[in-house]
Write an enzyme that holds these catalytic residues in place. Structure first.
Site, PDB file in Angstrom:
ATOM      1  N   GLY A  10      72.799 104.086   4.240  1.00 31.78           N
ATOM      2  CA  GLY A  10      73.516 102.840   4.520  1.00 31.78           C
ATOM      3  C   GLY A  10      74.890 102.815   3.863  1.00 31.78           C
ATOM      4  N   SER A  34      66.987 102.036  10.026  1.00 36.20           N
ATOM      5  CA  SER A  34      66.992 100.773  10.765  1.00 36.20           C
ATOM      6  C   SER A  34      68.398 100.193  10.842  1.00 36.20           C
ATOM      7  CB  SER A  34      66.036  99.764  10.118  1.00 36.20           C
ATOM      8  OG  SER A  34      66.427  99.504   8.775  1.00 36.20           O
ATOM      9  N   ASN A  35      69.262 100.558   9.894  1.00 35.33           N
ATOM     10  CA  ASN A  35      70.641 100.052   9.939  1.00 35.33           C
ATOM     11  C   ASN A  35      71.623 101.146   9.514  1.00 35.33           C
ATOM     12  OD1 ASN A  35      72.471  97.954  10.484  1.00 35.33           O
ATOM     13  ND2 ASN A  35      72.702  97.517   8.297  1.00 35.33           N
ATOM     14  N   SER A 124      72.053  90.749  -5.737  1.00 31.58           N
ATOM     15  CA  SER A 124      73.170  90.150  -5.016  1.00 31.58           C
ATOM     16  C   SER A 124      73.643  88.896  -5.720  1.00 31.58           C
ATOM     17  CB  SER A 124      72.684  89.781  -3.610  1.00 31.58           C
ATOM     18  OG  SER A 124      73.566  88.881  -2.995  1.00 31.58           O
ATOM     19  N   TYR A 148      66.938  85.574   2.399  1.00 31.33           N
ATOM     20  CA  TYR A 148      67.473  86.840   1.888  1.00 31.33           C
ATOM     21  C   TYR A 148      67.669  86.774   0.376  1.00 31.33           C
ATOM     22  CZ  TYR A 148      71.016  90.236   0.502  1.00 31.33           C
ATOM     23  OH  TYR A 148      71.701  91.220  -0.172  1.00 31.33           O
ATOM     24  N   LYS A 152      65.832  88.745  -3.085  1.00 29.54           N
ATOM     25  CA  LYS A 152      66.487  89.409  -4.233  1.00 29.54           C
ATOM     26  C   LYS A 152      66.005  88.790  -5.543  1.00 29.54           C
ATOM     27  CE  LYS A 152      68.866  92.364  -1.876  1.00 29.54           C
ATOM     28  NZ  LYS A 152      68.520  93.793  -1.943  1.00 29.54           N
ATOM     29  N   PHE A 177      78.883  91.499  -6.023  1.00 32.20           N
ATOM     30  CA  PHE A 177      79.667  90.523  -5.263  1.00 32.20           C
ATOM     31  C   PHE A 177      80.002  91.178  -3.910  1.00 32.20           C
ATOM     32  CE2 PHE A 177      80.017  86.728  -7.902  1.00 32.20           C
ATOM     33  CZ  PHE A 177      79.201  87.142  -8.932  1.00 32.20           C
ATOM     34  N   ASN A 197      78.852  90.337  10.567  1.00 29.75           N
ATOM     35  CA  ASN A 197      78.671  89.041   9.905  1.00 29.75           C
ATOM     36  C   ASN A 197      79.762  88.793   8.884  1.00 29.75           C
ATOM     37  OD1 ASN A 197      76.079  88.217  10.969  1.00 29.75           O
ATOM     38  ND2 ASN A 197      75.247  89.985   9.876  1.00 29.75           N
ATOM     39  N   LEU A 199      83.442  89.226   6.649  1.00 26.06           N
ATOM     40  CA  LEU A 199      84.855  89.029   6.956  1.00 26.06           C
ATOM     41  C   LEU A 199      85.611  90.343   7.195  1.00 26.06           C
ATOM     42  CD1 LEU A 199      87.313  87.160   7.169  1.00 26.06           C
ATOM     43  CD2 LEU A 199      87.577  87.370   4.687  1.00 26.06           C
ATOM     44  N   PRO A 292      77.393  77.328   8.142  1.00 26.51           N
ATOM     45  CA  PRO A 292      76.371  76.705   7.287  1.00 26.51           C
ATOM     46  C   PRO A 292      75.952  77.649   6.157  1.00 26.51           C
ATOM     47  CG  PRO A 292      75.798  76.464   9.606  1.00 26.51           C
ATOM     48  CD  PRO A 292      76.991  77.363   9.553  1.00 26.51           C
TER      49      PRO A 292
HETATM   50  P1  NAD Z   1      72.939  98.711   4.656  1.00 23.86           P
HETATM   51  O1  NAD Z   1      72.154  97.974   5.675  1.00 23.86           O
HETATM   52  O2  NAD Z   1      74.152  99.455   5.104  1.00 23.86           O
HETATM   53  O3  NAD Z   1      72.000  99.714   3.839  1.00 23.86           O
HETATM   54  C1  NAD Z   1      70.631  99.499   3.661  1.00 23.86           C
HETATM   55  C2  NAD Z   1      69.909 100.739   4.130  1.00 23.86           C
HETATM   56  O4  NAD Z   1      68.511 100.584   3.911  1.00 23.86           O
HETATM   57  C3  NAD Z   1      70.113 101.024   5.626  1.00 23.86           C
HETATM   58  O5  NAD Z   1      70.530 102.363   5.787  1.00 23.86           O
HETATM   59  C4  NAD Z   1      68.722 100.791   6.240  1.00 23.86           C
HETATM   60  O6  NAD Z   1      68.501 101.659   7.338  1.00 23.86           O
HETATM   61  C5  NAD Z   1      67.820 101.066   5.060  1.00 23.86           C
HETATM   62  N1  NAD Z   1      66.532 100.352   5.078  1.00 23.86           N
HETATM   63  C6  NAD Z   1      66.312  99.030   5.303  1.00 23.86           C
HETATM   64  N2  NAD Z   1      64.998  98.762   5.213  1.00 23.86           N
HETATM   65  C7  NAD Z   1      64.368  99.934   4.920  1.00 23.86           C
HETATM   66  C8  NAD Z   1      63.018 100.309   4.718  1.00 23.86           C
HETATM   67  N3  NAD Z   1      62.024  99.426   4.839  1.00 23.86           N
HETATM   68  N4  NAD Z   1      62.739 101.592   4.411  1.00 23.86           N
HETATM   69  C9  NAD Z   1      63.738 102.520   4.321  1.00 23.86           C
HETATM   70  N5  NAD Z   1      65.027 102.227   4.526  1.00 23.86           N
HETATM   71  C10 NAD Z   1      65.346 100.947   4.820  1.00 23.86           C
HETATM   72  O7  NAD Z   1      73.343  97.643   3.511  1.00 23.86           O
HETATM   73  P2  NAD Z   1      74.330  97.800   2.268  1.00 23.86           P
HETATM   74  O8  NAD Z   1      75.483  96.880   2.472  1.00 23.86           O
HETATM   75  O9  NAD Z   1      74.586  99.222   1.995  1.00 23.86           O
HETATM   76  O10 NAD Z   1      73.424  97.163   1.137  1.00 23.86           O
HETATM   77  C11 NAD Z   1      72.681  97.976   0.230  1.00 23.86           C
HETATM   78  C12 NAD Z   1      71.927  97.058  -0.717  1.00 23.86           C
HETATM   79  O11 NAD Z   1      72.865  96.217  -1.414  1.00 23.86           O
HETATM   80  C13 NAD Z   1      70.953  96.117  -0.027  1.00 23.86           C
HETATM   81  O12 NAD Z   1      69.807  95.990  -0.850  1.00 23.86           O
HETATM   82  C14 NAD Z   1      71.714  94.802   0.029  1.00 23.86           C
HETATM   83  O13 NAD Z   1      70.842  93.699   0.076  1.00 23.86           O
HETATM   84  C15 NAD Z   1      72.490  94.854  -1.269  1.00 23.86           C
HETATM   85  N6  NAD Z   1      73.728  94.038  -1.291  1.00 23.86           N
HETATM   86  C16 NAD Z   1      74.729  94.294  -0.412  1.00 23.86           C
HETATM   87  C17 NAD Z   1      75.905  93.527  -0.474  1.00 23.86           C
HETATM   88  C18 NAD Z   1      77.063  93.782   0.447  1.00 23.86           C
HETATM   89  O14 NAD Z   1      78.105  93.112   0.296  1.00 23.86           O
HETATM   90  N7  NAD Z   1      76.978  94.735   1.382  1.00 23.86           N
HETATM   91  C19 NAD Z   1      76.033  92.492  -1.430  1.00 23.86           C
HETATM   92  C20 NAD Z   1      74.967  92.262  -2.293  1.00 23.86           C
HETATM   93  C21 NAD Z   1      73.827  93.058  -2.240  1.00 23.86           C
HETATM   94  N1  UFG Z   2      84.377  84.423   6.938  1.00 25.10           N
HETATM   95  C1  UFG Z   2      85.161  83.973   7.989  1.00 25.10           C
HETATM   96  N2  UFG Z   2      84.979  84.549   9.214  1.00 25.10           N
HETATM   97  C2  UFG Z   2      84.081  85.551   9.440  1.00 25.10           C
HETATM   98  C3  UFG Z   2      83.290  86.000   8.357  1.00 25.10           C
HETATM   99  C4  UFG Z   2      83.463  85.404   7.129  1.00 25.10           C
HETATM  100  O1  UFG Z   2      85.982  83.077   7.819  1.00 25.10           O
HETATM  101  O2  UFG Z   2      83.965  86.019  10.590  1.00 25.10           O
HETATM  102  C5  UFG Z   2      84.579  83.850   5.590  1.00 25.10           C
HETATM  103  C6  UFG Z   2      83.341  83.163   5.018  1.00 25.10           C
HETATM  104  O3  UFG Z   2      83.289  81.816   5.408  1.00 25.10           O
HETATM  105  C7  UFG Z   2      83.573  83.352   3.503  1.00 25.10           C
HETATM  106  C8  UFG Z   2      84.311  84.696   3.428  1.00 25.10           C
HETATM  107  O4  UFG Z   2      84.870  84.907   4.714  1.00 25.10           O
HETATM  108  O5  UFG Z   2      84.434  82.357   3.026  1.00 25.10           O
HETATM  109  C9  UFG Z   2      83.401  85.853   3.065  1.00 25.10           C
HETATM  110  O6  UFG Z   2      82.294  85.888   3.969  1.00 25.10           O
HETATM  111  P1  UFG Z   2      81.365  87.185   4.120  1.00 25.10           P
HETATM  112  O7  UFG Z   2      80.406  86.914   5.225  1.00 25.10           O
HETATM  113  O8  UFG Z   2      82.221  88.401   4.220  1.00 25.10           O
HETATM  114  O9  UFG Z   2      80.634  87.280   2.699  1.00 25.10           O
HETATM  115  P2  UFG Z   2      79.661  86.251   1.960  1.00 25.10           P
HETATM  116  O10 UFG Z   2      80.331  85.888   0.670  1.00 25.10           O
HETATM  117  O11 UFG Z   2      79.258  85.153   2.849  1.00 25.10           O
HETATM  118  O12 UFG Z   2      78.345  87.130   1.664  1.00 25.10           O
HETATM  119  C10 UFG Z   2      78.381  88.520   1.307  1.00 25.10           C
HETATM  120  C11 UFG Z   2      77.115  89.181   1.846  1.00 25.10           C
HETATM  121  C12 UFG Z   2      75.896  88.635   1.122  1.00 25.10           C
HETATM  122  C13 UFG Z   2      76.067  88.847  -0.356  1.00 25.10           C
HETATM  123  C14 UFG Z   2      77.342  88.203  -0.837  1.00 25.10           C
HETATM  124  C15 UFG Z   2      77.545  88.550  -2.293  1.00 25.10           C
HETATM  125  O13 UFG Z   2      76.986  88.922   3.237  1.00 25.10           O
HETATM  126  O14 UFG Z   2      74.752  89.337   1.536  1.00 25.10           O
HETATM  127  O15 UFG Z   2      78.460  88.684  -0.087  1.00 25.10           O
HETATM  128  O16 UFG Z   2      78.485  87.721  -2.866  1.00 25.10           O
HETATM  129  F1  UFG Z   2      75.033  88.305  -1.024  1.00 25.10           F
END
Ligand code: NAD
Ligand code: UFG
Length: 340
Positions: A10, A34-35, A124, A148, A152, A177, A197, A199, A292
């Site tokens: 991922g 899966s992702n 997170s 979600y 965590k 963050f 999803n 920004l 929301p």
């Molecule tokens: P991602 O979806 O790119 O990576 C997650 C990976 O886990 C994917 O490759 C997916 O295929 C794999 N996966 C999911 N369920 C699985 C399962 N049951 N068995 C084996 N593999 C599985 O997401 P990411 O952005 O790389 O996030 C990594 C971790 O960091 C996650 O735990 C996420 O919740 C956490 N996190 C991400 C952010 C962010 O901003 N991206 C912020 C806070 C926390």
């Molecule tokens: N935003 C927009 N338009 C978009 C997407 C986002 O205006 O199309 C805004 C949101 O309202 C927010 C900012 O951009 O003000 C950041 O939004 P993100 O969706 O990029 O990030 P979030 O802070 O909502 O959440 C992300 C991850 C969560 C994680 C968190 C950690 O999606 O899983 O950061 O701080 F927990």
């Protein structure tokens, strides 16, 4: 160190694997894809010049985990595998708890059975909910507001219980963050399926022509320009935080909790302007109603990670946008279409 990385195909996991391999650690990746795309594995191998063992395996597959752990001689597990879409988690809470919580329990049971008791967990900032004060320190009360975020917070609680029952466990809980940007090579980056999803992936897809315009979710927040403020952390900085956490675990028993963020906040409009400067194009946008569940302001107090992990983010928003644009402009459709 010999490490097992779940979710290593991922976004954050793949960047962390690069840093682990480059630092000389041994790595085995498991991911159920899966992702993620399997094509990330050869991309990492060619960047680092080392082979990357990869096993397609679900963390809920106890037999599969047993086979991998029995063969590995692992010293630590870095656990990224999870479902992460906040909105989707509201519609499908059981799938999220099954994957993220039950999956982690299965993984911890398998680790215990094989005597592997060092664990780095991807938590997170969403566990803090909508805190009254910023910056957010680790002592801010945990108040998760989505299924979600509750997965965590739930796993964090489980990890404290596991350590209380068996003090041999060493656990690092990292509360990320907003992870953004891409590897400076432009060869690895975030590859969201469907409509992004978040920004920055959305802005990057507008810039490359895959989306018409950005929807800005509200300009009536109590912030200087009315848009939401977040702590955007370069994914390579975040990846390096995991190496610091592994070092810390080697020296420190117990369970630790650290924020990984920059300690700076940027508004949506600041991000749009920075990306326009990086890509040399206008980002069309329109302001729509608030999303929301969004909070107005979220940024980290990262001083505990600085003092204890000896980790500080190095890259600013301009660098984040430049690296993301390099990846997006050279891989407009991500890894899709590339053969593993
Ligand atoms: P991602 O979806 O790119 O990576 C997650 C990976 O886990 C994917 O490759 C997916 O295929 C794999 N996966 C999911 N369920 C699985 C399962 N049951 N068995 C084996 N593999 C599985 O997401 P990411 O952005 O790389 O996030 C990594 C971790 O960091 C996650 O735990 C996420 O919740 C956490 N996190 C991400 C952010 C962010 O901003 N991206 C912020 C806070 C926390
Ligand atoms: N935003 C927009 N338009 C978009 C997407 C986002 O205006 O199309 C805004 C949101 O309202 C927010 C900012 O951009 O003000 C950041 O939004 P993100 O969706 O990029 O990030 P979030 O802070 O909502 O959440 C992300 C991850 C969560 C994680 C968190 C950690 O999606 O899983 O950061 O701080 F927990």
């Amino acid at each position: 160190m010999n490490t097992l990385v779940t979710g290593g195909a991922g976004y954050i996991g793949s960047h962390t694997v690069i840093e682990l391999l480059a630092a000389g650690h041994d790595v085995v990746v498991i991911d159920n894809l899966s992702n993620a795309s399997r094509a990330v594995v050869p991309a990492i191998e060619s960047l680092v010049g080392r082979e990357l063992p990869f096993v397609e395996c679900d963390i809920r597959d106890r037999d599969g985990l047993d086979r991998i752990l029995a063969s590995g001689g692992f010293e630590a597990v870095l656990h990224f595998a999870a479902l992460k879409a906040v909105g989707e988690s509201t519609a499908e809470p059981l799938r999220y708890h099954q994957n993220n919580v039950a999956g982690t329990i299965c993984l911890l049971e398998a680790m215990a059975a094989h005597g592997v008791k060092r664990f780095v967990f991807s938590s997170s900032a969403s566990v803090y909910g909508d805190p009254a004060d910023t910056p957010i320190g680790e002592d801010c009360p945990v108040d998760p507001r989505s299924p979600y975020a509750r997965t965590k917070a739930g796993v964090e609680g489980i990890l404290h219980d596991v350590h209380a029952a068996d003090p041999d466990w060493r656990v690092s809980i990292l509360r990320y963050f907003n992870a953004v940007g891409a590897h400076p090579s432009g060869e690895i980056g975030e590859d969201p399926t469907g409509v992004p999803n978040n920004l920055l992936p959305f802005v990057a897809q507008v810039a490359v022509g895959r989306r018409e315009r950005l929807n800005v979710f509200g300009d009536d927040y109590p912030t200087p320009d009315g848009t939401g403020i977040r702590d955007y952390l370069h994914v390579v900085d975040l990846a390096r935080g995991h190496l610091s956490a592994l070092d810390y675990l080697s020296a420190t028993p117990g369970v630790s909790v650290h924020n990984l963020g920059t300690g700076r906040g940027h508004s949506v409009f600041e991000v749009v302007r920075a990306f326009e400067a990086a890509c040399g194009r206008d980002i069309p946008y329109r302001v729509v109603s608030r999303r929301p569940g969004d909070v107005a302001v979220s940024w980290a107090d990262p001083s505990k990670a600085r003092d204890e992990l000896r980790w500080t983010a190095q890259y600013d928003l301009d660098r984040i946008c430049a690296d993301l644009w390099r990846w997006q402009s050279t891989h407009p459709h991500g890894f899709r279409g590339r053969k593993a």
